[in-house]
Design an enzyme around this catalytic site. Structure first.
Site, PDB file in Angstrom:
ATOM      1  N   ASP A   8       1.211  35.128 -14.337  1.00  0.00           N
ATOM      2  CA  ASP A   8       0.428  36.049 -15.168  1.00  0.00           C
ATOM      3  C   ASP A   8      -0.184  35.241 -16.322  1.00  0.00           C
ATOM      4  O   ASP A   8       0.525  34.543 -17.041  1.00  0.00           O
ATOM      5  CB  ASP A   8       1.345  37.152 -15.707  1.00  0.00           C
ATOM      6  CG  ASP A   8       0.576  38.273 -16.384  1.00  0.00           C
ATOM      7  OD1 ASP A   8       0.947  39.436 -16.199  1.00  0.00           O
ATOM      8  OD2 ASP A   8      -0.393  37.989 -17.116  1.00  0.00           O
ATOM      9  N   ASP A 102      -5.627  38.858 -13.425  1.00  0.00           N
ATOM     10  CA  ASP A 102      -4.934  37.694 -14.011  1.00  0.00           C
ATOM     11  C   ASP A 102      -3.507  37.537 -13.507  1.00  0.00           C
ATOM     12  O   ASP A 102      -2.687  36.891 -14.149  1.00  0.00           O
ATOM     13  CB  ASP A 102      -4.967  37.772 -15.546  1.00  0.00           C
ATOM     14  CG  ASP A 102      -3.839  38.618 -16.133  1.00  0.00           C
ATOM     15  OD1 ASP A 102      -3.455  39.614 -15.498  1.00  0.00           O
ATOM     16  OD2 ASP A 102      -3.351  38.262 -17.205  1.00  0.00           O
ATOM     17  N   GLU A 103      -3.217  38.082 -12.342  1.00  0.00           N
ATOM     18  CA  GLU A 103      -1.823  38.150 -11.913  1.00  0.00           C
ATOM     19  C   GLU A 103      -1.701  38.064 -10.397  1.00  0.00           C
ATOM     20  O   GLU A 103      -2.470  38.707  -9.684  1.00  0.00           O
ATOM     21  CB  GLU A 103      -1.336  39.527 -12.363  1.00  0.00           C
ATOM     22  CG  GLU A 103       0.104  39.669 -12.613  1.00  0.00           C
ATOM     23  CD  GLU A 103       0.400  41.129 -12.948  1.00  0.00           C
ATOM     24  OE1 GLU A 103       1.462  41.582 -12.547  1.00  0.00           O
ATOM     25  OE2 GLU A 103      -0.428  41.795 -13.587  1.00  0.00           O
TER      26      GLU A 103
HETATM   27  P1  TTP Z   1      -2.303  41.763 -19.009  1.00  0.00           P
HETATM   28  O1  TTP Z   1      -1.840  40.650 -18.143  1.00  0.00           O
HETATM   29  O2  TTP Z   1      -1.535  43.040 -18.992  1.00  0.00           O
HETATM   30  O3  TTP Z   1      -2.374  41.306 -20.523  1.00  0.00           O
HETATM   31  P2  TTP Z   1      -2.783  39.905 -21.140  1.00  0.00           P
HETATM   32  O4  TTP Z   1      -3.025  38.885 -20.085  1.00  0.00           O
HETATM   33  O5  TTP Z   1      -3.899  40.113 -22.095  1.00  0.00           O
HETATM   34  O6  TTP Z   1      -1.506  39.517 -22.009  1.00  0.00           O
HETATM   35  P3  TTP Z   1      -0.088  39.009 -21.502  1.00  0.00           P
HETATM   36  O7  TTP Z   1       0.085  37.653 -22.121  1.00  0.00           O
HETATM   37  O8  TTP Z   1       0.887  40.020 -22.022  1.00  0.00           O
HETATM   38  O9  TTP Z   1      -0.125  38.960 -19.998  1.00  0.00           O
HETATM   39  O10 TTP Z   1      -3.793  42.151 -18.636  1.00  0.00           O
HETATM   40  C1  TTP Z   1      -4.758  41.185 -18.233  1.00  0.00           C
HETATM   41  C2  TTP Z   1      -6.112  41.513 -18.819  1.00  0.00           C
HETATM   42  O11 TTP Z   1      -6.516  42.825 -18.410  1.00  0.00           O
HETATM   43  C3  TTP Z   1      -6.140  41.544 -20.324  1.00  0.00           C
HETATM   44  O12 TTP Z   1      -6.369  40.252 -20.885  1.00  0.00           O
HETATM   45  C4  TTP Z   1      -7.225  42.515 -20.628  1.00  0.00           C
HETATM   46  C5  TTP Z   1      -7.239  43.461 -19.465  1.00  0.00           C
HETATM   47  N1  TTP Z   1      -6.599  44.733 -19.849  1.00  0.00           N
HETATM   48  C6  TTP Z   1      -7.408  45.779 -20.281  1.00  0.00           C
HETATM   49  O13 TTP Z   1      -8.634  45.650 -20.313  1.00  0.00           O
HETATM   50  N2  TTP Z   1      -6.801  46.954 -20.678  1.00  0.00           N
HETATM   51  C7  TTP Z   1      -5.447  47.135 -20.674  1.00  0.00           C
HETATM   52  O14 TTP Z   1      -4.958  48.211 -21.053  1.00  0.00           O
HETATM   53  C8  TTP Z   1      -4.624  46.048 -20.216  1.00  0.00           C
HETATM   54  C9  TTP Z   1      -3.126  46.200 -20.195  1.00  0.00           C
HETATM   55  C10 TTP Z   1      -5.249  44.888 -19.820  1.00  0.00           C
HETATM   56 MG    MG Z   2      -1.689  38.573 -18.515  1.00  0.00          MG
END
Ligand code: TTP
Ligand code: MG
Length: 346
Positions: A8, A102-103
């Site tokens: 992730d 992103d995962e």
């Molecule tokens: P995530 O992997 O949930 O968050 P992140 O990568 O920003 O942070 P983390 O380090 O905790 O993994 O989500 C990936 C991307 O998806 C995030 O950068 C932006 C987008 N996103 C949204 O647009 N709205 C949301 O509510 C969430 C949770 C994510």
């Molecule tokens: Mg993330």
């Protein structure tokens, strides 16, 4: 035992913004609008210290973090970076299950290398080649790999081995158990359950009765049992590359250069994923934001660079380039998996 890796990206959209504008490094970067209608997509870890979170209204984020630097999301750029990261995954195995932009889960059971070493290799490669950090979880099933990647976020790596399962899971709030959403979580809290430790005391028949089918799944997951396969058939409908140009242009040569670069990238991606595509599409956005797409289908699938390029150039010739172009993209769709025997011809 299987070897599963969950990856992730850390603060994905915010990390891309910092990558493209290094002066933002170390600052509370909030991706989203701050006006009354704006929403936070994500923010850097510096902004999280102030309590800013994904999906929060922008004006609240601004109140919590007055020094926050708000930037507008650029989804096309995030897609581009995501594709580059996924290309790295596919370079390691074709057993990749994308979960979101992103995962992903990777099944690396068949790779003759220590799974933590593979995890570290992926981390380093993404950092070196793309320039952003990811968190990696390593374990013997999907559920535990996902918990592991979340453990030391950001820039973390962690392995959960069978003997660690009870200890690791005991203290976990039930909300961290993938599959326990808001509704289930509320239902469990109603009967005084907030940690996995409490949940472990409930019997299988009770879990089934109280929570239905998902109750059964949860019962096994919190005991470290999860037989779900890494599902590569999550359909990839197309593979494309696009870019918003630095300055709008009518220069055909510049556009052709982009098409050539995209064709090369797409071809490489198709070969890695063992796919062939039949339909080539060009997308153009003019400086007045008018968007057009023009495509052409072949009678059989291809992953060949020259072939993709020649069709793309043919399409480009039919497009009106007298108006300034702001964005150009190339996509291959109508994708099919190549059977192993056909692969020998590459
Ligand atoms: P995530 O992997 O949930 O968050 P992140 O990568 O920003 O942070 P983390 O380090 O905790 O993994 O989500 C990936 C991307 O998806 C995030 O950068 C932006 C987008 N996103 C949204 O647009 N709205 C949301 O509510 C969430 C949770 C994510
Ligand atoms: Mg993330």
């Amino acid at each position: 035992m299987r070897k599963i890796i969950h990856i992730d990206v850390d603060a994905f959209f915010a990390s891309v913004e910092i990558l493209d504008n290094p002066s933002l490094k170390g600052k509370p970067v909030i991706v989203g609008g701050k006006n009354s209608r704006g929403v936070v997509t994500t923010c850097s870890y510096e902004a999280r210290k102030y309590g800013v979170r994904s999906a929060m209204p922008g004006f609240i984020a601004q109140r919590l973090c007055p020094n926050g630097i708000f930037v507008k999301p650029r989804f096309e750029r995030y897609k581009e970076i995501s594709q580059r990261i996924f290309d790295i995954f596919y370079g390691i195995t074709h057993l990749v299950e994308p979960l979101s932009i992103d995962e992903a889960y990777l099944d690396v059971s068949e790779i003759d290398m220590d799974e933590m070493e593979i995890g570290r290799y992926i981390k380093d490669k993404v950092k070196d080649e793309v320039g952003i950090s990811v968190s990696v979880g390593v374990s013997y099933n999907k559920f535990l790999a996902k918990i592991a990647s979340d453990w030391n976020k950001p820039d973390g790596i962690m392995q959960i081995k069978p003997e660690m399962v009870p200890i690791i899971l005991y203290d976990l709030p039930i909300g961290k158990v993938y599959g326990i959403g808001k509704k289930t979580s509320d239902k469990l809290k109603n009967i005084g359950i907030s940690k996995v430790e409490d949940l472990l005391k409930l019997s299988l028949p009770f879990m089934r009765e109280y929570l239905g089918r998902s109750g059964e799944e949860i019962y096994f997951k919190i005991r470290g049992i999860d037989e779900r396969r890494v599902d590569t058939s999550r359909e990839i409908k197309s593979i494309g590359r696009e870019t918003t140009l630095r300055t709008d242009t009518t220069n055909e040569e510049t556009l052709n250069e982009y098409i050539e670069l995209f064709a090369k990238n797409i071809s490489r991606s198709l070969i890695r994923k063992k796919l062939k595509g039949k339909t080539v599409t060009i997308k153009i956005k003019y400086s007045d934001f008018k968007l057009i797409t023009r495509g052409r289908s072949l009678d059989r699938g291809t992953c060949d660079f020259e072939e993709i390029l020649s069709v793309a150039k043919y399409i480009l010739e039919e497009i009106d380039l007298s108006k300034e172009v702001r964005l150009i993209g190339l996509t291959l769709s109508n994708l099919k998996e190549v059977s192993e025997e056909q692969l020998d011809f590459f």
